[in-house]
Structure formats: C-alpha cells, structure tokens
Scaffold this motif. Structure first.
Motif, PDB file in Angstrom:
ATOM      1  N   THR A   3      -8.720  16.040  11.728  1.00 28.46           N
ATOM      2  CA  THR A   3      -7.815  16.795  10.810  1.00 28.46           C
ATOM      3  C   THR A   3      -6.544  17.050  11.512  1.00 28.46           C
ATOM      4  O   THR A   3      -6.780  17.605  12.864  1.00 28.46           O
ATOM      5  CB  THR A   3      -8.414  17.993  10.133  1.00 28.46           C
ATOM      6  OG1 THR A   3      -8.810  19.239  10.949  1.00 28.46           O
ATOM      7  CG2 THR A   3      -9.687  17.553   9.160  1.00 28.46           C
ATOM      8  N   PHE A  14      -7.844  12.376   8.705  1.00 24.93           N
ATOM      9  CA  PHE A  14      -7.778  11.127   9.025  1.00 24.93           C
ATOM     10  C   PHE A  14      -8.888  10.677   9.822  1.00 24.93           C
ATOM     11  O   PHE A  14      -9.777  11.313  10.662  1.00 24.93           O
ATOM     12  CB  PHE A  14      -6.358  10.849   9.848  1.00 24.93           C
ATOM     13  CG  PHE A  14      -6.320  11.533  11.208  1.00 24.93           C
ATOM     14  CD1 PHE A  14      -6.621  10.871  12.462  1.00 24.93           C
ATOM     15  CD2 PHE A  14      -5.961  12.940  11.290  1.00 24.93           C
ATOM     16  CE1 PHE A  14      -6.916  11.529  13.650  1.00 24.93           C
ATOM     17  CE2 PHE A  14      -5.807  13.557  12.403  1.00 24.93           C
ATOM     18  CZ  PHE A  14      -6.383  12.804  13.884  1.00 24.93           C
ATOM     19  N   ASP A  15      -9.138   9.324   9.906  1.00 30.00           N
ATOM     20  CA  ASP A  15      -9.993   8.429  11.071  1.00 30.00           C
ATOM     21  C   ASP A  15      -9.211   7.805  11.841  1.00 30.00           C
ATOM     22  O   ASP A  15      -8.098   6.919  11.504  1.00 30.00           O
ATOM     23  CB  ASP A  15     -10.835   7.479  10.178  1.00 30.00           C
ATOM     24  CG  ASP A  15     -11.775   8.208   9.341  1.00 30.00           C
ATOM     25  OD1 ASP A  15     -12.345   9.435   9.714  1.00 30.00           O
ATOM     26  OD2 ASP A  15     -12.299   7.754   8.276  1.00 30.00           O
ATOM     27  N   VAL A  24      -0.211   3.577  11.726  1.00 31.41           N
ATOM     28  CA  VAL A  24      -0.961   4.412  10.570  1.00 31.41           C
ATOM     29  C   VAL A  24      -0.890   3.696   9.450  1.00 31.41           C
ATOM     30  O   VAL A  24       0.073   2.899   8.967  1.00 31.41           O
ATOM     31  CB  VAL A  24       0.164   5.825  10.642  1.00 31.41           C
ATOM     32  CG1 VAL A  24      -0.333   6.728   9.512  1.00 31.41           C
ATOM     33  CG2 VAL A  24       0.093   6.504  12.020  1.00 31.41           C
ATOM     34  N   ARG A  33      -8.759   7.409   2.797  1.00 36.39           N
ATOM     35  CA  ARG A  33      -8.700   7.119   4.001  1.00 36.39           C
ATOM     36  C   ARG A  33      -9.813   5.622   4.183  1.00 36.39           C
ATOM     37  O   ARG A  33      -9.642   4.593   5.274  1.00 36.39           O
ATOM     38  CB  ARG A  33      -8.875   7.852   5.255  1.00 36.39           C
ATOM     39  CG  ARG A  33     -10.219   8.395   5.353  1.00 36.39           C
ATOM     40  CD  ARG A  33     -10.381   9.597   6.389  1.00 36.39           C
ATOM     41  NE  ARG A  33     -11.748  10.098   6.702  1.00 36.39           N
ATOM     42  CZ  ARG A  33     -12.466  10.846   5.885  1.00 36.39           C
ATOM     43  NH1 ARG A  33     -11.810  11.617   4.887  1.00 36.39           N
ATOM     44  NH2 ARG A  33     -13.469  11.439   6.345  1.00 36.39           N
ATOM     45  N   LEU A  50      -4.929   4.716  12.656  1.00 37.03           N
ATOM     46  CA  LEU A  50      -5.246   5.956  11.883  1.00 37.03           C
ATOM     47  C   LEU A  50      -4.875   5.810  10.468  1.00 37.03           C
ATOM     48  O   LEU A  50      -4.081   5.381   9.912  1.00 37.03           O
ATOM     49  CB  LEU A  50      -4.223   7.096  12.535  1.00 37.03           C
ATOM     50  CG  LEU A  50      -4.370   7.445  13.779  1.00 37.03           C
ATOM     51  CD1 LEU A  50      -3.545   6.407  14.824  1.00 37.03           C
ATOM     52  CD2 LEU A  50      -3.912   8.806  14.265  1.00 37.03           C
ATOM     53  N   SER A  51      -6.150   5.922   9.746  1.00 32.63           N
ATOM     54  CA  SER A  51      -6.199   5.826   8.120  1.00 32.63           C
ATOM     55  C   SER A  51      -6.265   7.348   7.761  1.00 32.63           C
ATOM     56  O   SER A  51      -7.255   8.118   8.250  1.00 32.63           O
ATOM     57  CB  SER A  51      -7.256   5.015   7.719  1.00 32.63           C
ATOM     58  OG  SER A  51      -7.193   3.629   8.356  1.00 32.63           O
ATOM     59  N   TYR A  52      -5.467   7.822   6.798  1.00 33.26           N
ATOM     60  CA  TYR A  52      -5.572   9.127   6.515  1.00 33.26           C
ATOM     61  C   TYR A  52      -5.501   9.487   4.951  1.00 33.26           C
ATOM     62  O   TYR A  52      -5.314   8.362   4.116  1.00 33.26           O
ATOM     63  CB  TYR A  52      -4.384  10.016   7.009  1.00 33.26           C
ATOM     64  CG  TYR A  52      -2.862   9.804   6.320  1.00 33.26           C
ATOM     65  CD1 TYR A  52      -2.642  10.732   5.386  1.00 33.26           C
ATOM     66  CD2 TYR A  52      -2.131   8.703   6.789  1.00 33.26           C
ATOM     67  CE1 TYR A  52      -1.400  10.618   4.878  1.00 33.26           C
ATOM     68  CE2 TYR A  52      -1.010   8.393   6.044  1.00 33.26           C
ATOM     69  CZ  TYR A  52      -0.547   9.422   5.231  1.00 33.26           C
ATOM     70  OH  TYR A  52       0.844   9.233   4.619  1.00 33.26           O
ATOM     71  N   ASP A  53      -6.239  10.453   4.580  1.00 32.15           N
ATOM     72  CA  ASP A  53      -6.327  10.796   3.285  1.00 32.15           C
ATOM     73  C   ASP A  53      -5.200  11.577   2.508  1.00 32.15           C
ATOM     74  O   ASP A  53      -4.755  12.643   3.278  1.00 32.15           O
ATOM     75  CB  ASP A  53      -7.429  11.869   2.942  1.00 32.15           C
ATOM     76  CG  ASP A  53      -8.935  11.045   2.891  1.00 32.15           C
ATOM     77  OD1 ASP A  53      -8.909  10.143   2.545  1.00 32.15           O
ATOM     78  OD2 ASP A  53      -9.968  11.909   3.147  1.00 32.15           O
ATOM     79  N   ARG A  54      -4.096  10.793   1.907  1.00 27.51           N
ATOM     80  CA  ARG A  54      -2.977  11.565   1.308  1.00 27.51           C
ATOM     81  C   ARG A  54      -3.365  12.826   0.974  1.00 27.51           C
ATOM     82  O   ARG A  54      -4.521  12.944   0.266  1.00 27.51           O
ATOM     83  CB  ARG A  54      -2.287  10.554   0.676  1.00 27.51           C
ATOM     84  CG  ARG A  54      -1.545   9.307   1.224  1.00 27.51           C
ATOM     85  CD  ARG A  54      -0.974   8.465   0.544  1.00 27.51           C
ATOM     86  NE  ARG A  54      -0.043   9.004  -0.389  1.00 27.51           N
ATOM     87  CZ  ARG A  54       0.682   8.403  -1.508  1.00 27.51           C
ATOM     88  NH1 ARG A  54       0.294   7.008  -1.700  1.00 27.51           N
ATOM     89  NH2 ARG A  54       1.341   8.752  -2.311  1.00 27.51           N
ATOM     90  N   SER A  60      -8.781  15.617   2.473  1.00 27.14           N
ATOM     91  CA  SER A  60      -7.421  16.170   2.669  1.00 27.14           C
ATOM     92  C   SER A  60      -7.437  17.540   1.648  1.00 27.14           C
ATOM     93  O   SER A  60      -7.729  17.352   0.704  1.00 27.14           O
ATOM     94  CB  SER A  60      -6.210  15.384   2.689  1.00 27.14           C
ATOM     95  OG  SER A  60      -6.194  14.589   3.816  1.00 27.14           O
ATOM     96  N   VAL A  78       0.772  13.333  10.832  1.00 25.70           N
ATOM     97  CA  VAL A  78      -0.313  12.173  11.672  1.00 25.70           C
ATOM     98  C   VAL A  78       0.250  11.300  12.727  1.00 25.70           C
ATOM     99  O   VAL A  78      -0.291  10.899  13.701  1.00 25.70           O
ATOM    100  CB  VAL A  78      -0.748  11.133  10.400  1.00 25.70           C
ATOM    101  CG1 VAL A  78      -1.678  10.076  10.809  1.00 25.70           C
ATOM    102  CG2 VAL A  78      -1.573  11.925   9.320  1.00 25.70           C
TER     103      VAL A  78
END
Length: 263
Positions: A3, A14-15, A24, A33, A50-54, A60, A78
């Motif tokens: 995080t 994020f992963d 990203v 993600r 890096l894949s993230y939860d918006r 998130s 990120v």
C-alpha cells in the motif's frame, strides 16, 4: 499486496511484480488490480509492473468528495513508490485518466493507451454520454447499485437480455460492489460537461512518447477515435492489434507494449 498513501491520506493498494523499468497499469471501469495480473505476468521478465486498485475499489480506500484530481494524486503516489518516474499503461477510461495525469505533469516516461473511449464532436454519443451521467448519478444517489451497473453495461452495448442473465450470476455481487466507482469513470470521461468529446486541448499538452492501440475487430468509431487521439498527441503513434476487441487478450497486447517500452 502493498500500500501507499495518496496526498489526501487515502490508502492505495497495489501489486508489484518483475524486475526492470517500472510500468504502472491503470485499469478501466469495473477493473481492480487483479484485472492486470495476466498482462503483468507477461511483462514481468523485463519490467517491474505495478497494478493498483483505483480508489473505491478492491483493497484501496476512498474519501469523499470525489474529484479526478484525487485520482491523479493516487497515480502520482504509485509512481513515486515505483522510483519517482514510470511508464504508464491505461485501459479504456483508465487510458483517459493516464492522459489527464500526463497533461497534469506527472513524471510519466512513456504512455500506452488502449482504446480511450472518447466520442467524436457533434455525434449523438455526446448526448447519450450526458444522459448516461444524469441517470447513473440518480441511481447511485438512491442506492440502486445493481440498476446502475446494468445501466453501464447496456450503455456500452451489452444486450439487455444478457445483462438480465448476469444479474443472477455468481460474479454479480462483486461487480455491484464496484458500481459506485462508475461515477468516477464518468467524471474522468467528463461525461456531464462535454459528453466525453475528444479533448483536443488536453491531448496537445501531453508531450511524452505515446502509443494508442485499438483492436482490429472493435467498432469502427472506436478505432477512428484511437487514430485521432494518436494524431493529436505531439509524440503519438497508432497501432491496431489484429483480431482484438475492447476485451483485449493480454497475449496479443504484451508484445506491442514490450516493443513500445523498449524501442
């Protein structure tokens, strides 16, 4: 899962996978993600993906009131944790968020976009985008998440009978949980004010090398918008992935991204 905290304190999950220069992944509507996991796995041998939860999705957090600027700050956080600069890949409305972030001046080294769903000026889709935003806002305000989700699906072209069948599917509750973020994507697209018209002034401010992709089997208007978007970007190029649609296969997408990122 890791995080990072955005400027307003919101925690963004994020992963990260792989080694090498950072990329990203910015997902589109109803993506979390996990939606980027397959693509990340294909790119990981030569890139740190890096894949993230918006915000408002997955693991998130969120913090009202929503503003597109907060999502730009999330992406900035990120990128900062990725080392201070990064390439960015955006899918659909996530591509538009990435464009807005680049125009805002985030340290984005390269920008790859798949089918940003702008609409042509003076097209009836402009009117439909505004009407969609009005109806979506009302449904979410009344707590009708399922109806809001169904509205989105029919708005993007899914047959009504298919939507009715999906409402009984095991996946529906998870999708319904993401329904409030459809308003976020509508704001990113600027549906209410411009009807998601192609923003020529904004595109002209994106100076970084950019690749705009579309699928060869996608609707003609969407492919035309991809070409026009690329033409309006000062350092834009366009590429079509044969046999692909808006639901692009990561195995077809990854080589095109690899070539662009390392070229």
């Amino acid at each position: 899962m890791e995080t990072v905290h955005s400027k307003d304190g919101t925690e963004i999950a994020f992963d990260g996978i792989g080694e090498g220069p950072a990329l990203v992944h910015v997902g589109g509507a109803l993506n979390d993600r996990g939606s980027g996991a397959a693509l990340a796995g294909l790119l990981a041998p030569r890139h740190t993906v890096l894949s993230y939860d918006r915000r408002g999705r997955g693991d998130s957090g969120d913090a009202p009131p929503y503003a597109v600027e907060r999502e730009i700050e999330d992406l900035a956080a990120v990128i900062e944790t990725a080392g201070g600069s990064a390439a960015v890949y955006g899918m659909s409305s996530g591509a538009v968020l990435a464009l807005r972030a680049a125009a805002h001046g985030l340290p984005i080294t390269r920008l790859a976009l798949f089918e940003p769903p702008f609409v042509p000026a003076h097209d009836d889709r402009v009117t439909r985008a505004r009407a969609y935003n009005t109806e979506l806002t009302a449904l979410l305000a009344d707590g009708h998440r399922g109806d809001a989700l169904a509205l989105f699906m029919t708005n993007v072209g899914m047959p009504a009978e298919m939507v009715r069948q999906m409402r009984g599917a095991p996946m529906w509750p998870a999708l319904e949980a993401l329904a409030p973020t459809l308003a976020y994507d509508s704001a990113v697209m600027d549906d209410a004010a411009t009807g998601a018209e192609l923003p020529e002034d904004l595109l002209g401010r994106v100076a970084v090398p950019a690749l705009v992709l579309d699928g060869g089997d996608s609707p003609a208007w969407m492919r035309d918008i991809a070409r026009r978007t690329a033409a309006l970007l000062p350092a834009g190029t366009h590429r079509t992935l044969d046999g692909q649609t808006h639901d692009v296969d990561p195995a077809a997408l990854a080589p095109a991204l690899e070539e662009f990122l390392t070229g």
